[in-house]
Design a protein around this motif. Structure first.
Motif, PDB file in Angstrom:
ATOM      1  N   ARG A  44      -9.726  10.957  -5.803  1.00 54.84           N
ATOM      2  CA  ARG A  44      -9.837  10.594  -4.394  1.00 54.84           C
ATOM      3  C   ARG A  44      -8.742   9.597  -4.005  1.00 54.84           C
ATOM      4  NH1 ARG A  44      -9.626  11.562   0.523  1.00 54.84           N
ATOM      5  NH2 ARG A  44     -10.626  10.081   1.926  1.00 54.84           N
ATOM      6  N   GLN A  45      -8.395   8.695  -4.918  1.00 60.39           N
ATOM      7  CA  GLN A  45      -7.324   7.743  -4.645  1.00 60.39           C
ATOM      8  C   GLN A  45      -5.993   8.470  -4.444  1.00 60.39           C
ATOM      9  OE1 GLN A  45      -7.399   5.027  -7.939  1.00 60.39           O
ATOM     10  NE2 GLN A  45      -9.261   3.987  -7.253  1.00 60.39           N
ATOM     11  N   ILE A  46      -5.751   9.479  -5.248  1.00 61.32           N
ATOM     12  CA  ILE A  46      -4.523  10.257  -5.112  1.00 61.32           C
ATOM     13  C   ILE A  46      -4.528  11.006  -3.774  1.00 61.32           C
ATOM     14  CG2 ILE A  46      -3.203  12.180  -6.076  1.00 61.32           C
ATOM     15  CD1 ILE A  46      -4.258  11.333  -8.849  1.00 61.32           C
ATOM     16  N   GLU A  47      -5.679  11.534  -3.399  1.00 63.76           N
ATOM     17  CA  GLU A  47      -5.802  12.237  -2.120  1.00 63.76           C
ATOM     18  C   GLU A  47      -5.544  11.291  -0.957  1.00 63.76           C
ATOM     19  OE1 GLU A  47      -9.264  14.583   0.434  1.00 63.76           O
ATOM     20  OE2 GLU A  47      -9.516  14.281  -1.723  1.00 63.76           O
ATOM     21  N   ARG A  48      -6.112  10.075  -1.027  1.00 62.41           N
ATOM     22  CA  ARG A  48      -5.892   9.097   0.044  1.00 62.41           C
ATOM     23  C   ARG A  48      -4.429   8.683   0.121  1.00 62.41           C
ATOM     24  NH1 ARG A  48     -11.038   6.834  -1.541  1.00 62.41           N
ATOM     25  NH2 ARG A  48      -9.952   5.334  -2.868  1.00 62.41           N
ATOM     26  N   ALA A  49      -3.765   8.617  -1.031  1.00 58.61           N
ATOM     27  CA  ALA A  49      -2.337   8.267  -1.043  1.00 58.61           C
ATOM     28  C   ALA A  49      -1.529   9.303  -0.264  1.00 58.61           C
ATOM     29  CB  ALA A  49      -1.834   8.171  -2.485  1.00 58.61           C
ATOM     30  N   HIS A  50      -1.833  10.575  -0.478  1.00 60.01           N
ATOM     31  CA  HIS A  50      -1.142  11.633   0.259  1.00 60.01           C
ATOM     32  C   HIS A  50      -1.431  11.513   1.752  1.00 60.01           C
ATOM     33  CE1 HIS A  50       0.628  14.147  -2.902  1.00 60.01           C
ATOM     34  NE2 HIS A  50      -0.413  13.805  -3.647  1.00 60.01           N
ATOM     35  N   GLU A  51      -2.681  11.239   2.097  1.00 63.07           N
ATOM     36  CA  GLU A  51      -3.047  11.107   3.509  1.00 63.07           C
ATOM     37  C   GLU A  51      -2.291   9.953   4.159  1.00 63.07           C
ATOM     38  OE1 GLU A  51      -7.229  10.569   3.316  1.00 63.07           O
ATOM     39  OE2 GLU A  51      -7.684  12.682   2.946  1.00 63.07           O
ATOM     40  N   ARG A  52      -2.195   8.835   3.441  1.00 64.24           N
ATOM     41  CA  ARG A  52      -1.505   7.664   3.985  1.00 64.24           C
ATOM     42  C   ARG A  52      -0.031   7.962   4.232  1.00 64.24           C
ATOM     43  NH1 ARG A  52      -2.184   2.272   4.488  1.00 64.24           N
ATOM     44  NH2 ARG A  52      -0.290   1.011   4.521  1.00 64.24           N
TER      45      ARG A  52
ATOM     46  N   ARG B 193       0.820  -1.206   0.000  1.00 63.23           N
ATOM     47  CA  ARG B 193       0.000   0.000   0.000  1.00 63.23           C
ATOM     48  C   ARG B 193       0.861   1.265   0.000  1.00 63.23           C
ATOM     49  NH1 ARG B 193      -4.630  -1.811   4.442  1.00 63.23           N
ATOM     50  NH2 ARG B 193      -5.462  -3.568   3.246  1.00 63.23           N
ATOM     51  N   ASN B 194       2.001   1.199   0.691  1.00 61.48           N
ATOM     52  CA  ASN B 194       2.876   2.373   0.722  1.00 61.48           C
ATOM     53  C   ASN B 194       3.518   2.624  -0.645  1.00 61.48           C
ATOM     54  OD1 ASN B 194       2.273   2.610   3.414  1.00 61.48           O
ATOM     55  ND2 ASN B 194       4.199   1.759   4.149  1.00 61.48           N
ATOM     56  N   ILE B 195       3.925   1.551  -1.308  1.00 60.77           N
ATOM     57  CA  ILE B 195       4.509   1.722  -2.649  1.00 60.77           C
ATOM     58  C   ILE B 195       3.455   2.251  -3.610  1.00 60.77           C
ATOM     59  CG2 ILE B 195       5.565   0.532  -4.608  1.00 60.77           C
ATOM     60  CD1 ILE B 195       6.723  -1.478  -2.615  1.00 60.77           C
TER      61      ILE B 195
ATOM     62  N   ALA C 201       0.874   3.987  -2.852  1.00 63.31           N
ATOM     63  CA  ALA C 201       0.618   5.389  -2.501  1.00 63.31           C
ATOM     64  C   ALA C 201       1.718   6.292  -3.038  1.00 63.31           C
ATOM     65  CB  ALA C 201       0.500   5.532  -0.988  1.00 63.31           C
ATOM     66  N   GLY C 202       2.964   5.828  -2.959  1.00 65.75           N
ATOM     67  CA  GLY C 202       4.071   6.604  -3.503  1.00 65.75           C
ATOM     68  C   GLY C 202       3.949   6.783  -5.003  1.00 65.75           C
ATOM     69  N   PHE C 203       3.472   5.732  -5.674  1.00 67.85           N
ATOM     70  CA  PHE C 203       3.246   5.827  -7.116  1.00 67.85           C
ATOM     71  C   PHE C 203       2.157   6.853  -7.413  1.00 67.85           C
ATOM     72  CE2 PHE C 203       0.837   4.638 -10.872  1.00 67.85           C
ATOM     73  CZ  PHE C 203       1.830   4.530 -11.840  1.00 67.85           C
ATOM     74  N   GLN C 204       1.078   6.809  -6.636  1.00 74.66           N
ATOM     75  CA  GLN C 204      -0.017   7.755  -6.833  1.00 74.66           C
ATOM     76  C   GLN C 204       0.449   9.187  -6.602  1.00 74.66           C
ATOM     77  OE1 GLN C 204      -3.162   7.466  -7.920  1.00 74.66           O
ATOM     78  NE2 GLN C 204      -2.854   5.297  -8.328  1.00 74.66           N
ATOM     79  N   ARG C 205       1.279   9.374  -5.591  1.00 71.26           N
ATOM     80  CA  ARG C 205       1.748  10.724  -5.277  1.00 71.26           C
ATOM     81  C   ARG C 205       2.597  11.293  -6.425  1.00 71.26           C
ATOM     82  NH1 ARG C 205       4.971  12.090   0.228  1.00 71.26           N
ATOM     83  NH2 ARG C 205       2.859  12.552   0.981  1.00 71.26           N
ATOM     84  N   LYS C 206       3.441  10.467  -7.012  1.00 68.24           N
ATOM     85  CA  LYS C 206       4.383  10.972  -8.017  1.00 68.24           C
ATOM     86  C   LYS C 206       3.869  10.867  -9.446  1.00 68.24           C
ATOM     87  CE  LYS C 206       8.598  10.384  -5.345  1.00 68.24           C
ATOM     88  NZ  LYS C 206      10.016   9.952  -5.351  1.00 68.24           N
ATOM     89  N   LEU C 207       3.043   9.833  -9.719  1.00 71.96           N
ATOM     90  CA  LEU C 207       2.644   9.593 -11.107  1.00 71.96           C
ATOM     91  C   LEU C 207       1.148   9.400 -11.289  1.00 71.96           C
ATOM     92  CD1 LEU C 207       5.529   7.121 -12.058  1.00 71.96           C
ATOM     93  CD2 LEU C 207       5.250   9.454 -12.911  1.00 71.96           C
ATOM     94  N   GLY C 208       0.384   9.445 -10.198  1.00 67.99           N
ATOM     95  CA  GLY C 208      -1.042   9.139 -10.274  1.00 67.99           C
ATOM     96  C   GLY C 208      -1.818  10.030 -11.213  1.00 67.99           C
ATOM     97  N   SER C 209      -1.563  11.333 -11.159  1.00 69.40           N
ATOM     98  CA  SER C 209      -2.319  12.256 -12.017  1.00 69.40           C
ATOM     99  C   SER C 209      -1.998  12.030 -13.484  1.00 69.40           C
ATOM    100  CB  SER C 209      -2.014  13.701 -11.624  1.00 69.40           C
ATOM    101  OG  SER C 209      -0.630  13.986 -11.783  1.00 69.40           O
ATOM    102  N   HIS C 210      -0.758  11.689 -13.795  1.00 64.70           N
ATOM    103  CA  HIS C 210      -0.367  11.426 -15.181  1.00 64.70           C
ATOM    104  C   HIS C 210      -0.978  10.119 -15.685  1.00 64.70           C
ATOM    105  CE1 HIS C 210       2.620  14.301 -13.729  1.00 64.70           C
ATOM    106  NE2 HIS C 210       2.829  14.630 -14.981  1.00 64.70           N
ATOM    107  N   GLU C 211      -0.980   9.106 -14.817  1.00 59.92           N
ATOM    108  CA  GLU C 211      -1.609   7.842 -15.195  1.00 59.92           C
ATOM    109  C   GLU C 211      -3.106   8.039 -15.411  1.00 59.92           C
ATOM    110  OE1 GLU C 211      -1.463   3.311 -13.506  1.00 59.92           O
ATOM    111  OE2 GLU C 211      -2.347   4.836 -12.195  1.00 59.92           O
ATOM    112  N   HIS C 212      -3.729   8.828 -14.547  1.00 60.12           N
ATOM    113  CA  HIS C 212      -5.166   9.082 -14.675  1.00 60.12           C
ATOM    114  C   HIS C 212      -5.482   9.787 -15.992  1.00 60.12           C
ATOM    115  CE1 HIS C 212      -9.247  10.218 -13.850  1.00 60.12           C
ATOM    116  NE2 HIS C 212      -8.954  11.507 -13.818  1.00 60.12           N
ATOM    117  N   ALA C 213      -4.677  10.769 -16.369  1.00 56.44           N
ATOM    118  CA  ALA C 213      -4.900  11.483 -17.627  1.00 56.44           C
ATOM    119  C   ALA C 213      -4.802  10.527 -18.812  1.00 56.44           C
ATOM    120  CB  ALA C 213      -3.883  12.614 -17.778  1.00 56.44           C
TER     121      ALA C 213
END
Length: 269
Positions: A107-115, A39-41, A43-55
């Motif tokens: 929301r997934q990206i937001e939860r990643a930052h929270e975690r 989950r931490n990895i 989350a780290g992926f979401q923090r750094k690349l999540g928005s680009h993957e989502h686009a």
């Protein structure tokens, strides 16, 4: 003496004790990988690349939907009448579930930052893991010859508490577990101990293989890559390039769709 020639109860108990400790350690390692590390990895992926993957995924969805719409409209237009209600229903059934999934990405990206902002430090994690390992060795049903209702309920509570990361509750459970009666292993039949030793050997070997296989699965290989800013930068650029290509394709599909609608046979609108 070979592993299959155990006839000394003290030796059998020693083997059982060693394998029991290994089993508890492997159990905690596996749970730590699944509940924390994975989950931490991610989350780290979401923090750094999540928005680009989502686009990119959103662009893929839009292009896929438009391709299907062009196909349906072209087929319908060949008959001189575009049945928009039927086409809309078909598109909704095929693509709406994926659209709802994409809508969850922010929301997934937001939860990643929270975690990542609320993780235990290294010392706290080590202490939490050690307490969980002690409780696993004491309460895991595979490691007890007789599982009382109290021990069974405590083990269930331990697993829930570990998943929640509740340090105070885990400490309280360990205090309760200390009052459980110790198992009288010295008076267990030798055959029963030998049978448990054989089972633990097989279970531990399976756990070692499972953990090794898990390390090769996503997202574990990213653990060594995410700290590399050059790698992250290259991934962002790759996402952006692929997204731009898809958006260009999307615009072309919109133009194609408009051409089909503009060139329908007259008098059959």
């Amino acid at each position: 003496m070979s592993d299959h020639d155990i006839d000394d109860p003290a030796d059998a108990l020693k083997r059982f004790t060693v394998l029991r400790r290994q089993h508890a350690k492997l159990h905690v390692e596996r749970e730590h990988m699944l509940i924390n590390v994975k989950r931490n990895i991610a989350a780290g992926f979401q923090r750094k690349l999540g928005s680009h993957e989502h686009a990119l995924k959103k662009a893929e969805w839009e292009v896929g939907r438009l391709k299907r719409e062009v196909e349906l409209v072209r087929t319908s237009a060949e008959d001189g009448e575009v049945d928009y209600d039927r086409i809309a229903g078909a598109l909704e059934e095929e693509f709406d579930p994926r659209e709802h999934e994409l809508e969850q990405a922010p929301r997934q990206i937001e939860r990643a930052h929270e975690r990542l902002n609320t993780l235990m430090n290294r010392e706290q994690t080590a202490a939490f893991q050690a307490r969980y390992r002690r409780l696993a060795e004491r309460l895991h049903p595979d490691l007890r010859f007789g599982q009382s209702v109290t021990a069974e309920n405590l083990w269930q509570r331990v697993q829930e508490t570990y998943a929640a990361g509740d340090v105070a509750e885990m400490e309280a459970i360990e205090l309760i577990a200390e009052d459980l009666p110790a198992e009288d292993l010295e008076n267990k039949p030798l055959a029963e101990i030998e049978e448990r030793v054989a089972r633990l050997k097989m279970a531990n070997e399976a756990s070692i293989n499972e953990i090794s296989a898990m390390r090769q699965e996503w997202p574990f290989p990213l653990a060594s890559k995410l700290p590399d800013e050059e790698w992250v930068k290259s991934q962002r650029e790759d996402y952006e390039q692929k997204t731009a290509q898809l958006l260009k394709e999307r615009d072309g599909l919109v133009e194609e769709l408009n051409r089909i609608l503009d060139t329908r046979p007259s008098g059959k609108q």
